[in-house]
Scaffold this active site. Structure first.
Site, PDB file in Angstrom:
ATOM      1  N   GLY A 227       0.779  -1.229   0.000  1.00 31.92           N
ATOM      2  CA  GLY A 227       0.000   0.000   0.000  1.00 31.92           C
ATOM      3  C   GLY A 227       0.807   1.274   0.000  1.00 31.92           C
ATOM      4  O   GLY A 227       0.254   2.350   0.248  1.00 31.92           O
TER       5      GLY A 227
ATOM      6  N   GLU B 205      -5.382  -3.384   4.224  1.00 33.33           N
ATOM      7  CA  GLU B 205      -6.360  -2.849   3.272  1.00 33.33           C
ATOM      8  C   GLU B 205      -5.863  -2.919   1.838  1.00 33.33           C
ATOM      9  O   GLU B 205      -6.651  -3.053   0.896  1.00 33.33           O
ATOM     10  CB  GLU B 205      -6.722  -1.406   3.648  1.00 33.33           C
ATOM     11  CG  GLU B 205      -5.775  -0.320   3.171  1.00 33.33           C
ATOM     12  CD  GLU B 205      -4.437  -0.333   3.892  1.00 33.33           C
ATOM     13  OE1 GLU B 205      -3.482   0.283   3.366  1.00 33.33           O
ATOM     14  OE2 GLU B 205      -4.352  -0.922   4.970  1.00 33.33           O
ATOM     15  N   ASP B 206      -4.539  -2.837   1.636  1.00 36.20           N
ATOM     16  CA  ASP B 206      -3.996  -2.880   0.287  1.00 36.20           C
ATOM     17  C   ASP B 206      -4.277  -4.226  -0.375  1.00 36.20           C
ATOM     18  O   ASP B 206      -4.703  -4.297  -1.536  1.00 36.20           O
ATOM     19  CB  ASP B 206      -2.495  -2.580   0.304  1.00 36.20           C
ATOM     20  CG  ASP B 206      -1.751  -3.369   1.386  1.00 36.20           C
ATOM     21  OD1 ASP B 206      -2.389  -4.183   2.085  1.00 36.20           O
ATOM     22  OD2 ASP B 206      -0.531  -3.166   1.529  1.00 36.20           O
ATOM     23  N   ASN B 207      -4.061  -5.307   0.359  1.00 32.85           N
ATOM     24  CA  ASN B 207      -4.325  -6.636  -0.178  1.00 32.85           C
ATOM     25  C   ASN B 207      -5.809  -6.845  -0.459  1.00 32.85           C
ATOM     26  O   ASN B 207      -6.181  -7.416  -1.497  1.00 32.85           O
ATOM     27  CB  ASN B 207      -3.830  -7.703   0.804  1.00 32.85           C
ATOM     28  CG  ASN B 207      -4.134  -9.118   0.338  1.00 32.85           C
ATOM     29  OD1 ASN B 207      -3.485  -9.661  -0.542  1.00 32.85           O
ATOM     30  ND2 ASN B 207      -5.149  -9.734   0.941  1.00 32.85           N
TER      31      ASN B 207
END
Length: 471
Positions: free
Chosen positions: A286, A317-319
């Site tokens: 991210g 949250e990026d994944n």
């Protein structure tokens, strides 16, 4: 087999009872997290070798006939070969992608000079930068957004607390570029979940005037042409354009910073680029991600400008954003620039250890299969595995370790030349590399053994739906 090894090793380490970390971790929660890792670093490599010799002996004594050892030889060699195929693919793709360096610019790299630059004649881009605390070289990192050659840009810097030290730096940059379409957004709309970064960015995500969103961490520097070279890749089924992160530790950096520096420049960059070259699953960080707001909103069936808040319940949250877009048929692509993260000279080794444990433990819930085989991406474990089952002996172990080290050293120099950052002297690199490789497997065991995730002095547990909740 890997889990059996982990459990047996954990029990052995717990009984070893040296409590080496007790003097180092003053926080009882942190100490309890690491109390099973009781061995000093010089003991770890020797113990790992001894353990697998013992493990092989026990295994062979339980197997009848002579076919099984040969199967193990073939399987171990094939798996070891596969690991190196991914490493080689990562190295080759990095060489191709980052083949030209801009002279005299430490902050970034010039990649693919034949790639036409898009200076923003058509689509606009909103840059979101989450602020929290005064990161290393924060002024230079924020300024790199203001000097982008891409013309049609809106910059929104988001911070929760108006007394945060980052606010002063943000105002300084704003005053230096009064003509830039930029704004500092303060406050918190609502606590949508446990992820403070996402909650902080929601107000900027809603306020963005352009559909193209570039989430760029506050502690990241980018080349002035990075956006011009990246935005054109956001087409067809490409839903996320991301940049390979490179951590740069200064000459006064502590052991924690040096470990981050070496880790990100060797094993992480090789496998990050390699996995993205195969493009069989989303693999992003991210630090720097460009995507379309309409696509993200659509992936979670949210109203316009309301999609980001759906990911506040996740720590990674990026994944989860990449998974949501991937499930809709979208794909990701690495951009032809690197994201440079200057490291604070005060970063301690325990901070590196705890960060690695947190990352591994999160991945354990997000991508179980990849996390189970993660030790094979580290030199000592992978090399010991193939040498034991292929009966290559200690000489084979030393030879393959030297080859692995040389590959890492070449890749490290490649990445840091692309980042126009000073490369560590050979002996300093070798010492930190050995320390990182020695600690890799014990840290993985600790991460796999525990269930709690520690972040920003808080404790979380991951639910079955991969959302996090504070304990």
């Amino acid at each position: 087999m890997i889990l059996a090894i982990a459990v047996h090793k954990c029990n052995y380490l717990y009984r070893y009872n040296l409590h080496w970390f007790h003097w180092y971790f003053h926080d009882d929660v942190q100490f309890n997290e690491l109390r099973i890792f009781n061995m000093k670093f010089p003991d770890c490599a020797a113990f790992t070798w001894f353990y697998y010799v013992k493990f092989k002996t026990v295994l062979c004594n339980q197997v009848s006939g002579r076919a099984m050892p040969w199967i193990l030889v073939v399987l171990s060699c094939l798996f070891y070969g596969f690991v190196h195929v991914v490493r080689i693919c990562g190295f080759v793709s990095s060489v191709i992608r980052y083949r030209k360096v801009v002279k005299g610019n430490r902050n970034a790299v010039s990649i693919q000079p034949d790639l036409e630059l898009d200076h923003g004649e058509h689509e606009g881009v909103t840059i979101l930068r989450p602020l929290k605390g005064k990161d290393a070289e924060l002024y230079g990192c924020l300024k790199s957004s203001f000097i982008q050659s891409y013309r049609k840009v809106q910059i929104l810097m988001c911070c929760v607390d108006e007394d945060d030290p980052a606010v002063e730096v943000a105002n300084k940059v704003l005053s230096e570029f009064p003509e830039q379409d930029a704004e500092l957004l303060l406050g918190l709309d609502y606590a949508y979940g446990v992820n403070p970064k996402v909650c902080n960015l929601v107000k900027g995500y809603k306020h963005a005037k352009y559909d193209n969103i570039w989430i760029l961490d506050a502690n990241i520097k980018m080349h002035k042409n990075a956006l011009s070279r990246s935005i054109g890749l956001l087409k067809n089924n490409i839903e996320i354009v991301h940049h390979l992160p490179v951590c740069v530790a200064g000459p006064t950096a502590g052991w924690g910073g040096l470990l981050d520096d070496i880790y990100m420049g060797t094993v992480h960059s090789l496998f990050y680029a390699g996995i993205n070259a195969f493009a069989i699953a989303p693999c992003i960080m991210g630090k720097s991600n460009i995507f379309k707001r309409s696509s993200l909103d659509g992936s979670v069936k949210a109203e316009h400008g309301m999609g980001l808040q759906n990911f506040a319940k996740y720590l990674a949250e990026d994944n989860m954003m990449a998974e949501a877009l991937w499930a809709q048929g979208g794909r990701t692509v690495l951009a032809p620039d690197v994201a440079i993260q200057p490291l604070d000279s005060s970063t301690k080794i325990r901070e590196y250890w705890l960060r690695r444990i947190r990352w591994i433990r999160l991945r354990k819930y997000m991508v179980v299969s990849a996390t189970l085989v993660e030790p094979f991406t580290d030199c000592f474990f992978s090399t010991a595995f193939v040498c034991l089952f292929a009966s290559l002996g200690l000489k084979g172990f030393v030879f393959l370790t030297i080859i692995w080290f040389i590959c890492d050293f070449i890749n490290y120099n490649l990445m840091f030349r692309k980042a126009q950052a000073p490369v560590k002297p050979f002996f300093k690199f070798a010492l930190v590399w050995f320390l990182r490789e020695t600690s890799a497997f014990p840290l993985w065991v600790i991460a796999m053994w525990g269930k709690r995730v520690f972040w920003r002095n808080k404790e979380y547990r991951i639910r079955s739906d991969l959302a996090a909740e504070e304990i």
